[in-house]
Design a protein around this motif. Sequence first.
Motif, PDB file in Angstrom:
ATOM      1  N   THR A  94       0.851  -1.194   0.000  1.00 26.94           N
ATOM      2  CA  THR A  94       0.000   0.000   0.000  1.00 26.94           C
ATOM      3  C   THR A  94       0.887   1.245   0.000  1.00 26.94           C
ATOM      4  OG1 THR A  94      -0.157   0.156   2.424  1.00 26.94           O
ATOM      5  CG2 THR A  94      -1.818  -1.177   1.310  1.00 26.94           C
ATOM      6  N   GLU A  95       0.262   2.363  -0.322  1.00 29.69           N
ATOM      7  CA  GLU A  95       1.005   3.628  -0.419  1.00 29.69           C
ATOM      8  C   GLU A  95       0.371   4.640   0.521  1.00 29.69           C
ATOM      9  OE1 GLU A  95       2.332   6.142  -4.352  1.00 29.69           O
ATOM     10  OE2 GLU A  95       0.205   5.968  -3.941  1.00 29.69           O
ATOM     11  N   VAL A  96       1.195   5.382   1.240  1.00 26.94           N
ATOM     12  CA  VAL A  96       0.658   6.354   2.206  1.00 26.94           C
ATOM     13  C   VAL A  96      -0.014   7.515   1.461  1.00 26.94           C
ATOM     14  CG1 VAL A  96       2.815   7.695   2.417  1.00 26.94           C
ATOM     15  CG2 VAL A  96       1.200   7.601   4.339  1.00 26.94           C
ATOM     16  N   ASN A 119      -2.984   9.440   8.299  1.00 24.29           N
ATOM     17  CA  ASN A 119      -2.850   9.170   6.860  1.00 24.29           C
ATOM     18  C   ASN A 119      -3.537   7.862   6.508  1.00 24.29           C
ATOM     19  OD1 ASN A 119      -0.286  10.826   7.589  1.00 24.29           O
ATOM     20  ND2 ASN A 119      -0.419  10.927   5.350  1.00 24.29           N
ATOM     21  N   ASP A 120      -4.207   7.873   5.382  1.00 26.28           N
ATOM     22  CA  ASP A 120      -4.772   6.611   4.883  1.00 26.28           C
ATOM     23  C   ASP A 120      -3.714   5.875   4.069  1.00 26.28           C
ATOM     24  OD1 ASP A 120      -7.153   7.158   6.082  1.00 26.28           O
ATOM     25  OD2 ASP A 120      -8.126   7.952   4.286  1.00 26.28           O
ATOM     26  N   CYS A 121      -3.810   4.553   4.052  1.00 28.42           N
ATOM     27  CA  CYS A 121      -2.924   3.742   3.210  1.00 28.42           C
ATOM     28  C   CYS A 121      -3.748   3.280   2.017  1.00 28.42           C
ATOM     29  CB  CYS A 121      -2.364   2.557   3.993  1.00 28.42           C
ATOM     30  SG  CYS A 121      -1.366   3.124   5.393  1.00 28.42           S
ATOM     31  N   CYS A 122      -3.180   3.424   0.828  1.00 29.35           N
ATOM     32  CA  CYS A 122      -3.990   3.325  -0.390  1.00 29.35           C
ATOM     33  C   CYS A 122      -3.471   2.250  -1.346  1.00 29.35           C
ATOM     34  CB  CYS A 122      -3.956   4.670  -1.122  1.00 29.35           C
ATOM     35  SG  CYS A 122      -4.069   6.101  -0.026  1.00 29.35           S
ATOM     36  N   GLY A 123      -4.350   1.823  -2.250  1.00 31.67           N
ATOM     37  CA  GLY A 123      -3.932   0.945  -3.339  1.00 31.67           C
ATOM     38  C   GLY A 123      -4.365  -0.496  -3.201  1.00 31.67           C
ATOM     39  N   VAL A 124      -4.876  -0.874  -2.045  1.00 32.91           N
ATOM     40  CA  VAL A 124      -5.360  -2.250  -1.819  1.00 32.91           C
ATOM     41  C   VAL A 124      -6.761  -2.135  -1.206  1.00 32.91           C
ATOM     42  CG1 VAL A 124      -4.966  -4.383  -0.489  1.00 32.91           C
ATOM     43  CG2 VAL A 124      -3.030  -3.179  -1.485  1.00 32.91           C
ATOM     44  N   THR A 125      -7.630  -3.084  -1.512  1.00 39.79           N
ATOM     45  CA  THR A 125      -9.011  -2.982  -1.007  1.00 39.79           C
ATOM     46  C   THR A 125      -9.068  -2.958   0.528  1.00 39.79           C
ATOM     47  OG1 THR A 125      -9.168  -5.369  -1.227  1.00 39.79           O
ATOM     48  CG2 THR A 125     -10.238  -4.057  -2.946  1.00 39.79           C
ATOM     49  N   MET A 126     -10.191  -2.434   1.010  1.00 40.85           N
ATOM     50  CA  MET A 126     -10.385  -2.211   2.451  1.00 40.85           C
ATOM     51  C   MET A 126      -9.918  -3.380   3.316  1.00 40.85           C
ATOM     52  SD  MET A 126     -13.920  -0.539   3.560  1.00 40.85           S
ATOM     53  CE  MET A 126     -14.545   0.295   2.143  1.00 40.85           C
ATOM     54  N   THR A 157      -2.389   7.942  -6.762  1.00 38.85           N
ATOM     55  CA  THR A 157      -2.649   7.307  -8.063  1.00 38.85           C
ATOM     56  C   THR A 157      -3.837   6.361  -7.920  1.00 38.85           C
ATOM     57  OG1 THR A 157      -0.248   7.268  -8.233  1.00 38.85           O
ATOM     58  CG2 THR A 157      -1.469   6.147  -9.987  1.00 38.85           C
ATOM     59  N   SER A 158      -3.813   5.566  -6.882  1.00 34.49           N
ATOM     60  CA  SER A 158      -4.981   4.715  -6.594  1.00 34.49           C
ATOM     61  C   SER A 158      -5.749   5.328  -5.426  1.00 34.49           C
ATOM     62  CB  SER A 158      -4.535   3.296  -6.215  1.00 34.49           C
ATOM     63  OG  SER A 158      -5.638   2.601  -5.651  1.00 34.49           O
ATOM     64  N   ASN A 159      -7.059   5.495  -5.609  1.00 38.05           N
ATOM     65  CA  ASN A 159      -7.901   6.076  -4.545  1.00 38.05           C
ATOM     66  C   ASN A 159      -8.467   5.008  -3.620  1.00 38.05           C
ATOM     67  OD1 ASN A 159      -9.336   8.327  -6.982  1.00 38.05           O
ATOM     68  ND2 ASN A 159      -7.464   8.505  -5.824  1.00 38.05           N
ATOM     69  N   THR A 160      -8.058   3.756  -3.830  1.00 40.13           N
ATOM     70  CA  THR A 160      -8.625   2.667  -3.022  1.00 40.13           C
ATOM     71  C   THR A 160      -8.092   2.728  -1.588  1.00 40.13           C
ATOM     72  OG1 THR A 160      -8.629   1.328  -5.016  1.00 40.13           O
ATOM     73  CG2 THR A 160      -8.991   0.171  -2.946  1.00 40.13           C
ATOM     74  N   TYR A 161      -9.013   2.782  -0.644  1.00 36.37           N
ATOM     75  CA  TYR A 161      -8.630   2.912   0.775  1.00 36.37           C
ATOM     76  C   TYR A 161      -8.408   1.540   1.408  1.00 36.37           C
ATOM     77  CZ  TYR A 161      -9.327   3.346   5.810  1.00 36.37           C
ATOM     78  OH  TYR A 161      -9.182   3.239   7.166  1.00 36.37           O
ATOM     79  N   HIS A 162      -7.331   1.409   2.196  1.00 37.20           N
ATOM     80  CA  HIS A 162      -7.043   0.140   2.879  1.00 37.20           C
ATOM     81  C   HIS A 162      -7.148   0.279   4.400  1.00 37.20           C
ATOM     82  CE1 HIS A 162      -5.515  -3.909   3.269  1.00 37.20           C
ATOM     83  NE2 HIS A 162      -4.531  -3.509   4.044  1.00 37.20           N
ATOM     84  N   CYS A 163      -6.363   1.187   5.001  1.00 37.23           N
ATOM     85  CA  CYS A 163      -6.387   1.370   6.464  1.00 37.23           C
ATOM     86  C   CYS A 163      -5.796   2.736   6.808  1.00 37.23           C
ATOM     87  CB  CYS A 163      -5.623   0.249   7.175  1.00 37.23           C
ATOM     88  SG  CYS A 163      -3.852   0.210   6.773  1.00 37.23           S
TER      89      CYS A 163
END
Length: 176
Positions: A94-96, A119-126, A157-163
């Motif tokens: 994931t990306e910060v 900060n949200d971590c992004c790029g992988v599904t919830m 780049t990816s708006n998908t939120y993980h944690c």
Amino acid sequence: MKWLDNFFEKKTRQVAQSASRRSALVKVGKLFVGAAFVLPILPFDRMNPNAQAAEGKKAAQDDETSCDYWRHCALDGFICSCCGGTVSSCPPGTEVSKVTWVGTCRNPHDGKDYLISYNDCCGVTMCGRCGCNRNEGERPGYRLGVHNDINWCMANTSNTYHCTVAAIVGVGEARG
Ligand code: ABN
């Protein structure tokens, strides 16, 4: 007290005339067995449950995987420590988030207020684990920068939120 003596004597005689000793013992036995179900005769924990709850809450203040962890006072999302990351680093893959919102939490150990960057971590599904919704100091949604119910992956780049992580970025100073 004579009347009391007379009363019990009369009652005792009545019982003695109408029942055998054996049936009287049976009745007393039944009474004891019945009482065992109704009255709390087994030992039970008399400790104050509120005191135990307070202890548990105190321990949770230091547990990075708990919503009650002190740094999580304004965390709305999934705790990254439960998702393969830590309290201040995103899980692998994931990306910060490039944007974030900052809350203020008091550290119970030193009594100081700390600025926390959520900060949200992004790029992988919830992640879906350890979801929290704590909102200390949060302001209404029409003030975007001070609202925590936002997907901060919006600028990545990816708006998908993980944690969400909770990194310390500053400490408050006492004003004299
Ligand atoms: N900042 C956590 C979050 C992500 C997506 C939606 C709501 C809240």
